[in-house]
Design an enzyme around this catalytic site. Structure first.
Site, short mmCIF file in Angstrom:
data_model
loop_
_atom_site.label_atom_id
_atom_site.label_comp_id
_atom_site.label_asym_id
_atom_site.label_seq_id
_atom_site.Cartn_x
_atom_site.Cartn_y
_atom_site.Cartn_z
N CYS A 4 -5.38 -2.82 -6.99
CA CYS A 4 -4.64 -4.04 -7.25
C CYS A 4 -3.35 -4.00 -6.44
O CYS A 4 -2.87 -2.93 -6.07
CB CYS A 4 -4.34 -4.20 -8.74
SG CYS A 4 -3.52 -2.78 -9.51
N GLY A 55 0.66 -5.84 -5.60
CA GLY A 55 1.78 -6.66 -6.05
C GLY A 55 1.73 -8.09 -5.52
O GLY A 55 1.20 -8.36 -4.44
N HIS A 109 0.86 7.91 -8.70
CA HIS A 109 0.61 6.83 -7.74
C HIS A 109 1.75 6.80 -6.71
O HIS A 109 2.73 6.09 -6.90
CB HIS A 109 0.52 5.51 -8.52
CG HIS A 109 0.40 4.28 -7.69
ND1 HIS A 109 -0.09 4.25 -6.41
CD2 HIS A 109 0.71 2.97 -8.00
CE1 HIS A 109 -0.08 3.01 -5.96
NE2 HIS A 109 0.41 2.22 -6.91
N CYS A 168 0.76 -1.78 -3.20
CA CYS A 168 -0.02 -0.60 -3.56
C CYS A 168 -1.22 -0.32 -2.67
O CYS A 168 -1.73 0.80 -2.65
CB CYS A 168 -0.49 -0.72 -5.01
SG CYS A 168 0.87 -0.86 -6.19
#
Length: 402
Positions: A388, A390, A358, A91
């Site tokens: 944040c 993965g 997103h 992300c």
């Protein structure tokens, strides 16, 4: 060290990540090309001066594979001397692309570059490329693998965030995003996506639901309860966190980030390059940082990444006027606010991914642009952008308005 400045940024609208979404007919390479063309037009760039382009792409598979950035550069009409690369750190990929080119500017190895990202989630579904972490039992077992939704619910359970808490946050995201659009806060940076004939396909984010009510959110079923119980992931997470008796599944489609398509690009360079090309700096990149965190929870990296970036800049939380944290799940933002003691009026003031969506590889770059626009609109001085990541990581970047 040379200072790295942001001269401009653009993004597409976020299109619903489904076959009926406004951007579904547009391949990822064309979405990337359109934001690159916009950067060139808006700044009257001689593209021979662009020394690097980096794009975040989280699912580099199929039509998004094989270094999509380079053909996008050529499709955008840039000079063939312009190189390109793609980066995948889940992300934060779009933010990482900006940080990578900015770091080279700071090191004196680049004068002018573009960082950004693209993702067509309607055309290349999330996870299409596979994953040893999720699918190889030897890897998953040793790292207590559980999907992100389980981690989000585990954060909520450990910190005592109720279903009402996460729904309340989601409602605020919808309200803030709707207000931002209605007040024209995004219009200076969002470019319409057009087809081959020049007709507009989409000019406004289409995932947000401004009519959302608290009752609507409360009626939604938990998204990860069945996965946790029947899939066995609750048991795996509880092995890692035995102090938790039972995971309270509070996240739904209404308080989690939306699946969308989109692209973004940020023009970065040195002051010398800007002066030579007549580009006005809008912000200075003060510092950036990445960090690893617990892979089972997976979503608690933003706070330690932010603290690392603040330390590198010689700053504290109190020195930051605005925070942009990707709303992967509502509990991620609530936890960040709790850990760093940040009030809600300083973070995601124009909504976030719960309302807007997103687009994985593009989100980090979009957040940088949103933060910069809000600094200029409000007259504030500093912003911290964080996501944040993965497999348990976090990334953060601090910018200062010029």
């Amino acid at each position: 060290m040379v200072d790295a400045y942001i001269f401009d940024h653009v993004r597409t609208p976020r299109g619903r990540g489904r076959a009926n979404g406004g951007l579904h007919a547009v391949p990822s390479v064309e979405l990337a090309a359109q934001v690159l063309r916009a950067v060139q037009r808006r700044n009257q760039l001689d593209t021979r001066e662009v020394e690097e382009v980096g794009f975040g792409i989280v699912t580099p598979f199929g039509e998004q594979g094989s270094n999509l950035t380079r053909p996008a550069i050529l499709m955008a009409g840039y000079d063939q001397t312009v190189p390109g690369f793609h980066v995948d750190r889940a992300c934060s990929s779009g933010l990482d692309a900006i940080n990578l080119v900015a770091g080279q500017v700071m090191a004196g190895q680049l004068g002018l570059a573009i960082g950004g990202g693209v993702e067509s989630m309607s055309r290349v579904p999330m996870g299409s490329q596979g994953s040893a972490w999720a699918r190889d039992p030897a890897v998953a077992y040793g790292t207590y693998f559980a999907p992100q939704g389980i981690g989000a619910d585990l954060i909520a359970t450990r910190s005592g965030f109720s279903r009402a808490d996460v729904d309340r946050y989601a409602l605020h995201s919808q309200e803030r995003a709707a207000r931002a659009w209605n007040e024209g806060r995004f219009t200076g940076s969002v470019i319409p996506v057009v087809d081959a004939l020049g007709s507009t396909l989409l000019k406004r984010d289409e995932h947000l639901r401004p009519e959302t009510r608290a009752e609507d959110l409360a009626a939604l079923q938990p998204a990860f309860a069945q996965m946790g119980t029947l899939g066995g992931y609750d048991a795996i997470a509880l092995q890692k966190y035995p102090e938790v008796f039972e995971i309270d599944h509070v996240h739904t489609a209404g308080n989690s980030s939306g699946i969308v398509d989109g692209a973004a690009a940020v023009l970065v360079g040195s002051r010398e390059a800007g002066e030579r090309l007549g580009l006005k700096p809008r912000a200075r990149i003060r510092s950036f940082a990445s960090i690893g965190s617990d892979p089972t929870i997976m979503l608690d990296g933003p706070a330690p990444a932010s603290l690392r970036a603040l330390k590198r800049a010689g700053m504290s939380v109190a020195d930051i006027d605005l925070f942009e944290l990707n709303e992967a799940f509502a509990s991620v933002v609530l936890e960040y606010m709790r850990v760093l003691n940040i009030s809600h009026d300083r973070i995601n003031v124009n909504g976030g991914a719960i309302a807007l969506g997103h687009p994985l590889g593009a989100t980090g770059a979009m957040l940088v642009g949103t933060a910069l626009d809000e600094l200029e609109r409000s007259g504030a001085g500093t912003a911290l952008v964080t996501l944040c990541v993965g497999i348990g990581m976090g990334a953060a970047t601090i910018i200062e308005r010029v």
